[in-house]
Design a protein around this motif. Structure first.
Motif, short mmCIF file in Angstrom:
data_model
loop_
_atom_site.label_atom_id
_atom_site.label_comp_id
_atom_site.label_asym_id
_atom_site.label_seq_id
_atom_site.Cartn_x
_atom_site.Cartn_y
_atom_site.Cartn_z
N HIS A 1 1.10 -1.14 -0.08
CA HIS A 1 0.16 -0.03 -0.11
C HIS A 1 0.89 1.28 0.06
O HIS A 1 0.80 2.26 -0.89
CB HIS A 1 -1.00 -0.29 1.14
CG HIS A 1 -1.62 1.18 1.56
ND1 HIS A 1 -2.96 1.27 1.64
CD2 HIS A 1 -1.09 2.54 1.91
CE1 HIS A 1 -3.43 2.77 1.88
NE2 HIS A 1 -2.20 3.38 2.35
N GLU A 2 1.92 1.24 0.71
CA GLU A 2 2.79 2.54 1.04
C GLU A 2 3.64 2.47 -0.31
O GLU A 2 3.89 3.67 -0.75
CB GLU A 2 3.81 2.12 2.00
CG GLU A 2 3.11 2.34 3.56
CD GLU A 2 2.13 3.66 3.50
OE1 GLU A 2 2.51 4.72 3.16
OE2 GLU A 2 1.16 3.41 3.91
N HIS B 1 2.00 4.50 -2.97
CA HIS B 1 2.19 5.96 -2.98
C HIS B 1 3.23 6.28 -3.82
O HIS B 1 3.35 7.05 -4.26
CB HIS B 1 2.06 6.28 -1.32
CG HIS B 1 0.78 6.23 -0.87
ND1 HIS B 1 -0.23 6.69 -0.90
CD2 HIS B 1 0.38 5.76 0.53
CE1 HIS B 1 -1.44 6.23 -0.15
NE2 HIS B 1 -0.83 5.67 0.87
N GLY C 1 -3.07 4.72 -2.30
CA GLY C 1 -3.03 3.68 -1.49
C GLY C 1 -4.33 3.18 -1.28
O GLY C 1 -4.40 1.86 -1.47
N ASN D 1 -8.39 4.58 5.64
CA ASN D 1 -7.35 5.54 4.98
C ASN D 1 -8.24 6.50 4.16
O ASN D 1 -7.82 7.52 3.95
CB ASN D 1 -6.30 4.82 4.32
CG ASN D 1 -5.35 4.59 5.13
OD1 ASN D 1 -4.51 5.33 5.65
ND2 ASN D 1 -4.92 3.30 5.33
N ASP E 1 -4.65 9.16 4.37
CA ASP E 1 -4.70 9.19 2.80
C ASP E 1 -5.80 10.34 2.41
O ASP E 1 -5.68 11.16 1.62
CB ASP E 1 -4.78 7.84 1.95
CG ASP E 1 -3.65 6.82 2.28
OD1 ASP E 1 -2.59 7.70 2.72
OD2 ASP E 1 -3.79 5.81 2.12
ZN LIG Z 1 -1.77 5.30 2.53
#
Ligand SMILES: [Zn+2]
Length: 367
Positions: free
Chosen positions: A67-68, A71, A113, A154, A162
Motif C-alpha cells: 500500500h505504501e 504511494h 493507497g 485510510n 490518505d
Molecule cells: Zn496510504
C-alpha cells in the motif's frame, strides 16, 4: 517519526519498521489465533491456529508495505522523491522530502493507497471464494476483510490519513494556502480520532480497544503533522546563511585541557571550534563532563572533543528548516556549516529556535 528499524531498501526507498509494530504484531497474532480463526473456522488444532495467525499477520504487513509503495510509485511518476517509509501497525508514513507538493500530485499520491488496498482486498476475496476450504480459504477470509478496512479507514478525510491528504490537496487547490488547508484537514483528523476513541469506549467489550489505540495514534499524528507544516512554512524559505555565526574561536586539537582552562576561563563563549590536520570538532563547554584536576594537563582537546562527519553538518545553501530538522534528530546544540569540505561557520540550536519564535510571533498570520 523517522525512528525505527531499517529493514531493507526497495526502489531506492528505505523501509523502516516503527517499534510499535512489534507489539501490535504480537497482539494481532494472538487475537487471530485465539479468537478470530477458532470462531470462524472451528475445525483446526491450536497449533494450526497459531500458524495461520502468524502467516496472516505477516501478510497484513506485506499488504501495508505494498500500500505504501503504491504511494511511492505515483510519487516517482510525478518526480517526487520519497526517502523512506516507516511502517506503523495500521499504515505507514512516507518520508517525502518536499511538503510543498502540487495539489494534483498530492491528490493522486494519496488516493493510490486506498485504491491498492481495495484491489488487493478483491484479490483475496477471489482466493477465498474459489478455495472452498483449507488454510488459504481461512487466511484469505481475514485478509480480504482487513485490507478492505485498511482501504476504507485510510479514505477517512482526516489528515494525515490518505483521505485527509486528498482532502487537503483539494483545500490547497481551492484556498492556495497550504497552512490553512492543513489546519482544516488536521481538524478533520482530530475529529475522526475522537470519534474513534468514543466508539472504542462504547464497544470496549467487543474489541473496542483497537479503536481507542488507533484513535489516540491518529490524534497525536494529526497535531504533529500540522505543527510540522507550520514550522516548515515559517523556516523553510529562510536561508541558513542568515544564522551562520562566522566568528568563532579556533583551538588546536593538541592543546592540553589545563592550558585551555587557564586561557579561556574568562571568556563568554561556550562553543569552540577545534581544528587541526584531519580533525574538526566542536567543543561545547556544557557537554564536557568533569575532568579531575590531576589529569587535566595530560588530556588534549582532541580527546574530549566529538569529531564531525558530513552527516552531522549543514551547508550554507540549506534552509533554517533543514537545520531545525537536523537538530531535532541529532540532539546537539551546535552544528558546523561546511562548504566544499571547509568550515564556513557554526549554527546553534538556540539561534534556530529564537528565529522560529520570532517568525511565529511577528511575521506570520494566525496559527
Ligand atoms: Zn496510504
Amino acid at each position: 517519526m523517522k525512528k525505527g528499524l531499517k529493514l531493507f531498501t526497495i526502489l531506492g526507498i528505505d523501509i523502516r519498521l516503527h517499534y510499535s509494530w512489534w507489539i501490535i504484531f504480537a497482539i494481532l497474532t494472538w487475537s487471530l489465533s485465539t479468537a478470530f480463526f477458532p470462531v470462524f473456522f472451528p475445525t483446526y488444532t491450536s497449533i494450526e491456529y497459531w500458524v495461520m495467525g502468524v502467516i496472516s499477520s505477516l501478510l497484513l504487513f506485506v499488504s501495508v508495505l505494498l500500500h505504501e509503495l503504491s504511494h511511492s510509485i505515483v510519487a516517482r511518476f510525478r518526480k517526487i522523491k520519497v526517502e523512506s517509509i516507516t511502517l506503523f501497525f495500521f499504515g505507514g508514513v512516507a518520508g517525502i522530502t518536499r511538503e510543498d507538493l502540487e495539489p494534483a500530485s498530492e491528490f493522486l499520491m494519496a488516493i493510490a493507497g486506498p485504491i491498492f488496498s481495495f484491489s488487493i482486498a478483491g484479490l483475496f476475496y477471489l482466493i477465498y471464494a474459489f478455495n472452498g476450504n483449507g488454510y488459504l480459504h481461512a487466511i484469505s477470509y481475514y485478509l480480504y476483510q482487513i485490507n478492505f478496512i485498511v482501504g476504507a479507514f485510510n479514505l477517512v478525510p482526516g489528515y494525515p490519513l490518505d483521505g485527509g491528504r486528498a482532502f487537503r490537496a483539494i483545500l490547497f487547490w481551492h484556498y492556495k494556502d497550504l497552512r490553512k488547508a492543513t489546519r482544516i484537514a488536521s481538524y478533520g483528523g482530530r475529529i475522526v480520532a475522537l470519534l474513534l476513541i468514543v466508539l472504542g469506549i462504547l464497544t470496549f467489550s467487543g474489541g473496542g480497544l483497537w479503536f481507542i489505540l488507533i484513535g489516540m495514534f491518529l490524534y497525536f499524528i494529526a497535531g504533529a503533522s500540522y505543527e510540522q507544516v507550520v514550522i516548515k512554512e515559517a523556516l523553510g524559505k529562510i536561508s541558513l546563511k542568515e544564522l551562520i555565526q562566522k566568528k568563532f574561536l579556533t583551538l588546536d586539537p593538541s592543546m592540553s585541557f589545563s592550558n585551555f582552562l587557564q586561557k579561556y576561563k574568562n571568556t563568554e563563549v561556550d562553543v569552540f571550534v577545534v581544528k587541526g590536520k584531519n580533525f574538526l570538532g566542536l567543543l561545547d563547554i556544557k557537554q564536557i563532563s568533569k575532568v579531575p584536576p590531576k589529569i587535566q594537563s595530560r588530556i588534549t582537546l582532541r580527546q574530549i572533543t566529538p569529531g564531525y562527519n558530513s552527516v552531522d553538518s549543514l551547508k550554507p545553501s540549506q534552509s533554517v528548516y533543514d537545520a531545525f530538522r537536523l537538530f531535532s534528530e541529532r540532539n546537539m546544540e551546535v552544528l558546523p556549516v561546511m562548504e566544499k569540505g571547509k568550515l564556513s561557520g557554526i549554527v546553534s540550536q538556540k539561534a534556530v529556535i529564537n528565529r522560529l519564535l520570532w517568525e511565529l510571533k511577528f511575521s506570520r498570520k494566525d496559527i
